[in-house]
Write an enzyme that holds these catalytic residues in place. Structure first.
Site, PDB file in Angstrom:
ATOM      1  N   CYS A   1      28.240  30.632  37.714  1.00 35.19           N
ATOM      2  CA  CYS A   1      29.208  31.718  37.572  1.00 35.19           C
ATOM      3  C   CYS A   1      30.103  31.469  36.354  1.00 35.19           C
ATOM      4  CB  CYS A   1      30.035  31.828  38.855  1.00 35.19           C
ATOM      5  SG  CYS A   1      31.183  33.208  38.862  1.00 35.19           S
ATOM      6  N   CYS A   2      30.578  30.215  36.202  1.00 34.62           N
ATOM      7  CA  CYS A   2      31.417  29.901  35.038  1.00 34.62           C
ATOM      8  C   CYS A   2      30.641  30.121  33.739  1.00 34.62           C
ATOM      9  CB  CYS A   2      31.898  28.450  35.094  1.00 34.62           C
ATOM     10  SG  CYS A   2      33.217  28.140  36.276  1.00 34.62           S
TER      11      CYS A   2
ATOM     12  N   CYS B   1      40.455  31.911  37.432  1.00 36.10           N
ATOM     13  CA  CYS B   1      40.089  33.088  38.224  1.00 36.10           C
ATOM     14  C   CYS B   1      40.753  33.040  39.606  1.00 36.10           C
ATOM     15  CB  CYS B   1      38.583  33.136  38.400  1.00 36.10           C
ATOM     16  SG  CYS B   1      37.687  33.274  36.858  1.00 36.10           S
TER      17      CYS B   1
ATOM     18  N   CYS C   1      39.172  31.007  42.600  1.00 35.04           N
ATOM     19  CA  CYS C   1      38.884  29.589  42.353  1.00 35.04           C
ATOM     20  C   CYS C   1      40.125  28.766  42.042  1.00 35.04           C
ATOM     21  CB  CYS C   1      37.887  29.451  41.202  1.00 35.04           C
ATOM     22  SG  CYS C   1      36.319  30.255  41.547  1.00 35.04           S
TER      23      CYS C   1
ATOM     24  N   CYS D   1      34.735  23.880  33.458  1.00 37.30           N
ATOM     25  CA  CYS D   1      33.886  25.054  33.631  1.00 37.30           C
ATOM     26  C   CYS D   1      32.764  25.108  32.600  1.00 37.30           C
ATOM     27  CB  CYS D   1      34.730  26.319  33.523  1.00 37.30           C
ATOM     28  SG  CYS D   1      35.536  26.469  31.922  1.00 37.30           S
TER      29      CYS D   1
HETATM   30 FE1  SF4 Z   1      33.344  32.260  38.520  1.00 40.68          FE
HETATM   31 FE2  SF4 Z   1      35.272  30.861  39.690  1.00 40.68          FE
HETATM   32 FE3  SF4 Z   1      34.230  30.049  37.336  1.00 40.68          FE
HETATM   33 FE4  SF4 Z   1      35.802  32.223  37.525  1.00 40.68          FE
HETATM   34  S1  SF4 Z   1      36.394  30.046  37.875  1.00 40.68           S
HETATM   35  S2  SF4 Z   1      33.944  32.074  36.360  1.00 40.68           S
HETATM   36  S3  SF4 Z   1      35.146  33.116  39.504  1.00 40.68           S
HETATM   37  S4  SF4 Z   1      33.211  30.144  39.343  1.00 40.68           S
END
Ligand code: SF4
Length: 270
Positions: free
Chosen positions: A128-129, A212, A215, A240
């Protein structure tokens, strides 16, 4: 058709000498050097509007009000992120460039793993990151010769050796600046108070490191400032992938599958 401009690259020797020369110089000197060397079009501050980032923005704005400011909106940001963007626009008259992840990549990822995939496993969180943060960042860096971030050496073990001026080999060998590398958290907040710099509203709610919404959470007093990030994970890097490549073998093939149309792009290099 517009051709992509060639990067102005420096070699390891020159950057090594600059890193030594600037290591005990003020952050403003580092920013000024970058603006002189690369010009206002090819240098940018990339920020998520945390305390270190807003300090850099304030400093850079005093040196050159046309400095480029780029931020990545992952589309999972808290409302307060949008508020601080507007606050900066209004107070400084800054044009802030907001980048988004590619819609089709997010759609493919969510179709396969769900909207809250990050809670399922570390590889899914890194995926996701990668899709929401790292790939849009990479897109921005393709048009730059140098970028600056608010990274500090005391934030996390992976950041202990960062230099104020370095080559970013993960991003085509462009220059990466960390002008606040030797600052402490106290230095950052002293600057904010001294110059009355606006801060992300979530600091007032106990957050110490902000990203985010799903998170990040507030941390108790005395806890490590980054412990509110991905708090459900154990023994995973609190990174990330924007500032260092994370290669676990567990998510890279998924990124390739999700970006099928971009053949093998895993976002870790150009
Ligand atoms: Fe995805 Fe969480 Fe990374 Fe944001 S911090 S990009 S929601 S995994």
């Amino acid at each position: 058709m517009m051709l992509e401009q060639e990067h102005v690259t420096l070699d390891d020797l020159e950057v090594g000498e600059l890193a030594v020369e600037y290591d005990d110089r003020e952050p403003e000197d580092v920013i000024e050097w970058a603006l002189d060397r690369f010009g206002v079009e090819r240098f940018a501050i990339i920020t998520s509007f945390q305390a270190d980032g807003v300090v850099l923005m304030d400093m850079a704005h005093q040196i050159n009000p046309n400095v480029r400011i780029i931020t990545v909106d992952t589309a999972r940001m808290p409302q307060e992120y949008y508020e601080i963007i507007d606050t900066f626009r209004e107070r400084y008259g800054m044009k802030i460039e907001v980048l988004f992840p590619e819609a089709s990549s997010v759609e493919n990822m969510v179709a396969k793993h769900g909207v809250n995939l990050f809670y399922q496993s570390v590889p899914n969180r890194l995926l996701c990151c990668q899709v929401r943060k790292v790939l849009p960042l990479n897109r921005a860096l393709k048009g730059l010769d140098a970028w600056a971030t608010g990274l500090r050496r005391d934030q996390w073990a992976t950041r202990a050796n960062i230099k104020k001026i370095d080559l970013d080999h993960d991003h085509g060998g462009i220059v990466k600046l960390s002008p606040l590398a030797d600052w402490t958290e106290e230095d950052v907040w002293n600057y904010i108070r001294q110059y009355d710099v606006p801060v992300h509203p979530l600091y007032a709610k106990g957050f110490t490191s902000i990203s985010c919404a799903p998170c990040t959470r507030p941390v108790p007093e005395g806890a490590h400032p980054r412990s509110g990030r991905w708090w459900w994970e154990e023994n995973a890097p609190k990174e990330c992938g924007m500032h260092c490549s994370i290669e676990t073998g567990g998510f890279e093939h998924e990124v390739d599958a999700i970006l099928g149309h971009q053949n093998g792009a895993n976002g870790n290099g150009h």
